[in-house]
Design a protein around this motif. Sequence first.
Motif, PDB file in Angstrom:
ATOM      1  N   PRO A 196      44.529   7.329  18.559  1.00  0.00           N
ATOM      2  CA  PRO A 196      44.418   6.276  17.009  1.00  0.00           C
ATOM      3  C   PRO A 196      44.075   5.055  16.876  1.00  0.00           C
ATOM      4  CG  PRO A 196      46.406   7.491  18.153  1.00  0.00           C
ATOM      5  CD  PRO A 196      45.506   7.359  19.060  1.00  0.00           C
ATOM      6  N   THR A 197      43.997   4.510  16.001  1.00  0.00           N
ATOM      7  CA  THR A 197      43.346   3.189  15.406  1.00  0.00           C
ATOM      8  C   THR A 197      44.293   2.398  15.813  1.00  0.00           C
ATOM      9  OG1 THR A 197      42.304   4.734  13.777  1.00  0.00           O
ATOM     10  CG2 THR A 197      42.909   2.031  13.950  1.00  0.00           C
ATOM     11  N   GLU A 198      45.570   2.405  15.450  1.00  0.00           N
ATOM     12  CA  GLU A 198      46.722   1.243  16.157  1.00  0.00           C
ATOM     13  C   GLU A 198      46.628   1.107  17.780  1.00  0.00           C
ATOM     14  OE1 GLU A 198      51.175   0.124  15.597  1.00  0.00           O
ATOM     15  OE2 GLU A 198      50.122   0.575  13.820  1.00  0.00           O
ATOM     16  N   THR A 199      47.095   1.774  18.179  1.00  0.00           N
ATOM     17  CA  THR A 199      47.134   2.011  19.683  1.00  0.00           C
ATOM     18  C   THR A 199      45.870   1.536  21.179  1.00  0.00           C
ATOM     19  OG1 THR A 199      47.802   3.796  19.908  1.00  0.00           O
ATOM     20  CG2 THR A 199      47.427   3.301  21.492  1.00  0.00           C
ATOM     21  N   ARG A 200      44.337   2.018  19.908  1.00  0.00           N
ATOM     22  CA  ARG A 200      43.183   1.804  20.136  1.00  0.00           C
ATOM     23  C   ARG A 200      42.948  -0.031  20.122  1.00  0.00           C
ATOM     24  NH1 ARG A 200      39.596   4.435  16.914  1.00  0.00           N
ATOM     25  NH2 ARG A 200      39.606   2.598  16.020  1.00  0.00           N
ATOM     26  N   GLU A 201      43.585  -0.631  18.789  1.00  0.00           N
ATOM     27  CA  GLU A 201      43.494  -2.090  19.123  1.00  0.00           C
ATOM     28  C   GLU A 201      44.142  -2.781  20.036  1.00  0.00           C
ATOM     29  OE1 GLU A 201      44.351  -2.334  14.717  1.00  0.00           O
ATOM     30  OE2 GLU A 201      42.570  -1.886  14.157  1.00  0.00           O
ATOM     31  N   ALA A 202      45.082  -2.428  19.495  1.00  0.00           N
ATOM     32  CA  ALA A 202      46.114  -2.724  21.431  1.00  0.00           C
ATOM     33  C   ALA A 202      45.558  -2.728  22.354  1.00  0.00           C
ATOM     34  CB  ALA A 202      47.698  -2.222  20.464  1.00  0.00           C
ATOM     35  N   VAL A 203      45.178  -1.493  22.758  1.00  0.00           N
ATOM     36  CA  VAL A 203      44.309  -1.443  24.626  1.00  0.00           C
ATOM     37  C   VAL A 203      42.884  -2.387  23.883  1.00  0.00           C
ATOM     38  CG1 VAL A 203      43.049   0.342  25.526  1.00  0.00           C
ATOM     39  CG2 VAL A 203      44.790   0.623  24.419  1.00  0.00           C
TER      40      VAL A 203
END
Length: 138
Positions: free
Chosen positions: A43-50
Motif C-alpha cells: 500500500p502507498t502509505e506503507t511504501r512511502e514509509a519503507v
Amino acid sequence: MNTESDRANLPLRTWRLRYTPTPRNAVEARHGARCVLRSWGVPTETREAVELVVSELVTNAVRHGRVPGRCFEVAMTYEGEKAVDIEVSDACPRRPLPADPDPEATSGRGLLLVTAPAQSWEVRDRGVGKTVWARVLV
C-alpha cells in the motif's frame, strides 16, 4: 476483499542486493526498493514509509559504514499485509546511535527519521560489520 485466511496464505516475498558504497549506488538502492515495493503491491502509505527508512539506512551505510573493498547490502521481506522488514548491512563495526542534533545542523537526523515510521528497529552484529534492521507495519 481479503479474508483472514487469504492473508495467511500470501507468500513471503524477499529482495536482496549488494552495492558498492557510493552516492550513486545509494540512489540505485532506493530506486530498486521503490520498484520492488510497487511490484509487491505494498500500500502507498506503507511504501512511502519503507522508502524513507531504506533511504536513511542506505545513506548511513554509504556515509558512515564504508569500508574499502566491501559492499553494503539491502534486503526487504514483505509479510503480506502484515509488515515489511528492512535490513541494511555494511562491513563497518561502528554502531549507529540516534543523535540529538543542533536545530541548525544539516545532518544527524537519519535514525530519528527511521524511528518515526518504524514499529521497531535494532542493530545486529554479523561476522563482518553490522546490520541495521527495521520493521514497518502495513
